[in-house]
Each structure stands twice: as structure tokens, then as C-alpha cells.
Write an enzyme that holds these catalytic residues in place. Sequence first.
Site, PDB file in Angstrom:
ATOM      1  N   GLN A 116       0.865  -1.176   0.000  1.00 15.95           N
ATOM      2  CA  GLN A 116       0.000   0.000   0.000  1.00 15.95           C
ATOM      3  C   GLN A 116       0.903   1.228   0.000  1.00 15.95           C
ATOM      4  OE1 GLN A 116      -2.088   1.573   3.597  1.00 15.95           O
ATOM      5  NE2 GLN A 116      -3.912   0.798   2.558  1.00 15.95           N
ATOM      6  N   ARG A 167      -9.400  -7.542  10.546  1.00 10.83           N
ATOM      7  CA  ARG A 167      -9.400  -8.013  11.935  1.00 10.83           C
ATOM      8  C   ARG A 167      -9.519  -9.529  12.036  1.00 10.83           C
ATOM      9  NH1 ARG A 167     -14.044  -3.745  13.471  1.00 10.83           N
ATOM     10  NH2 ARG A 167     -14.565  -4.339  11.331  1.00 10.83           N
ATOM     11  N   TYR A 184      -6.336  10.485   3.981  1.00 16.22           N
ATOM     12  CA  TYR A 184      -4.944  10.730   3.582  1.00 16.22           C
ATOM     13  C   TYR A 184      -4.932  11.649   2.366  1.00 16.22           C
ATOM     14  CZ  TYR A 184      -4.119   6.889   6.831  1.00 16.22           C
ATOM     15  OH  TYR A 184      -4.094   6.094   7.947  1.00 16.22           O
TER      16      TYR A 184
END
Length: 413
Positions: free
Chosen positions: A107, A356, A182
Site C-alpha cells: 500500500q 481483523r 490521507y
Amino acid sequence: MQDHNVQANAPSPFSPLTIGPLTLRNRFIKSATNEGMSPGGVPSKQLAKFHGDIAAGGVGMTTLAYCAVSPDGCTLPNQIVLDRESLAHLRVLTDTVHRHGAAASAQITHGGCFTFLQPQQSARPLSASGGFNKVGILSGMFRKQAMTEADMHRVADEFVRGARLAREAGFDAVELHMGHGYLLSQFISPLYNKRRDPYGGSLDNRLRFPSLVLRRVLDAVGKELAVVCKFSITEGVRSGHTAEDGAAIARILEREGAHLLVLSAGMNVESATTMFGSSFPKENRVTVRNPIVAAGLFIQGLIEPKVAFHELYLLEHARKVRAAVKMPLAYLGGAKSLAGIDNLMGEGFDAVALGRVLIAEHDYVNKLQSGVSRDSICTACNRCVAMMYTPGGTSCVLGQPGDPQLNSQGAAT
């Protein structure tokens, strides 16, 4: 709107998937989750082990979170910067992942004004627009600086350099982070982008700089690497963009040639519960040492609404994107059972991104395929987020913590 009933010819989640020049062994992708396993900005032995264990656990591809394209692109200390110094350590990670038969994605991103570090190349943190910087309340950088076209081309060059370094380090894909607040998200978002030039106003204009970055990266590495875009379908906050806008964003990214979209939601500052689908617990088993992060978590706990988790919590929004484009889409947002995953395949999604669930059970995909398990042990308590700041890095509180010793050593040392 497409039919929401399960398609009779839906592919198996365990079948291969081709995205651009890359074919994955199955349709499970480990989503990017900041792991806190790169002390001094260097990928650690613990980080290589973490992604290697997830690869051994059966995923088609694992994503290394937040590789900044420049030092100014970092949001916090100890984040990976894609540079020559990190190359050998990243190569250990990709070799480990490949040894277990999975692909590796990096990423690549830039934080813009969402940073707690003083910038080196400008007087203030860069963003789509200048003015008051709400993130700077915690760091003392109360003002942000609007990017010039020269800034945009320089940062686009940094993304290209980062993508080429990722290819050199052995990654099979790069993921451009266009969500969660971002830098690229700051251009897309009406909350942050108040420009009155060709880079602001309409959605097409707000996508102009992110599209430039995407095209440049595709031109540089798109024949060898899959080029993925992750974005927020909805920002989940008043005056932010909606799921209808998210569908329009997807159409633009499809037109520009992205190989896969990862469908996330929410913003780090304004709407974290939209991103995670559940509230952050007030009680926590983790003491966060970084005072800025601790303050941020405390404030978030005060302002965020209380949200109870339910599986596939972003499905209603994601359906709007699926109906809008024909390109491959990875659903992200609370998939934690085989029934839920089969439902996503039936609704026409091409891949399932898990975060998760794979922190809780690195081998969850193998368990599903073998029939050992159908439902994940993950309770979506979100404590793994705070575990990022512990000496061993991210782990599930239901399992064993990470190894602080391995997390203090560079992967290639």
C-alpha cells in the site's frame, strides 16, 4: 440497481482471480492494517513473520499497510518509507509470502495534512486546500498548505518511484490509498477540498490529481504489477461524500484503468466507526505510550457515536458501486463467516478483503476451505488497533501478542 439475490453462477471464493497482470490463487485478500512492526521505519522480522503466517494461512494476497512514498508522506514515526534503505528488508517479507504461495501488495500512500510529523519539504503539511488543520490540534501544526501544481507533479513522481521500488522489492501489486483522509482522499473529499481551480469543485475535478497519480503509476508498473485503488465509498459524515458519490468515483477510477478497487468507508478523524463498523471500547488492555495517539483515541471515544457491529456492515453502500461498474471489486467491511462470504460472491463481488478476522486467526482461510471452521472468533472489539502501539505490534487480544525481540530487528539483519 442489480438484483441482490445470490447469482446462480457465483464463483467460489476459493477459485483463482485475475487482476491486471496478476492471478491470485483465491479471492481472499488480507487488507492493509497498520501493524506497528517497522521500528525506525525498517520492516522488522516480526513484520515478515506476520505476513508470512497470513500467507501460510491461505490468503490469495496479503497487503503491507502504509508504505510512505516519501518521509513527508508519513503520518507517525516508525512508518515504512519506500526507499533504498528499506528495500532489502521488504524483499525478505515478499520472499516469505511467496514461499507460502500468496501474492504480496504494497500500500503506497502519502498522509498530506493527516500527519503528526513536521514536514521537511514545506513550511506546513500539504493538502488539497490551505487554512486551519484540524489534525494539527494534537500536533501543534494548526495550519496546512494548499498544494501547487508543481507540488502535485513532485508527489506523483514520488508515487511512481515508490511503485518502482515496490516492484524491485518483489511485490506483485501496489495499492494506492485514496480513502480515510490521507492526501489523495483530501483531494476527493468535499470536507478538505475547497479549491476553485481545475482541481476542485466538481467530483471530476476533485479526482483530477488522484487520477493523475493512478495513470502515472499504471504507466510505470501496470504491465508487471496489479494496480489497486482503495477508497472510501462514503465518508460517513455530514457534508462528506455519499455512497452515490462513491459509485461515481468508482466509474472514474474504472475509466482511468485501475485493475481492482478495494471498497472501504469512513475517515480517520471524522468517522472511524464508519470505517470499522463498531465503536472503540473505553476499557482497553493496552496502554498507548505515544501521548498524541493516546489523546487522539480519547477524543475519538468522546465524539464518535456508539455503534454495534453487524456482519457485512458496508454491503448496502458497496452494492451501489457494484451496480455502477464492471471492473473487479474487493468488498471490505465485516465479513466474518463463510455464509457472509458466499453472500458477497453471490452479489457479484470478485474478492473479499479481511482485516481483523485475519489478525485474530492467521489461518482462517485454510480453516474455511478445510471445513474446520465457518465463523471467525473475531468479535470486532477493535482492541487490535491499539495493540499496534505495543512492543510486539498488532495482535488479537484473544491470542498471543507479537514478539518484541523480533519486532526490534530489521527483517534482513
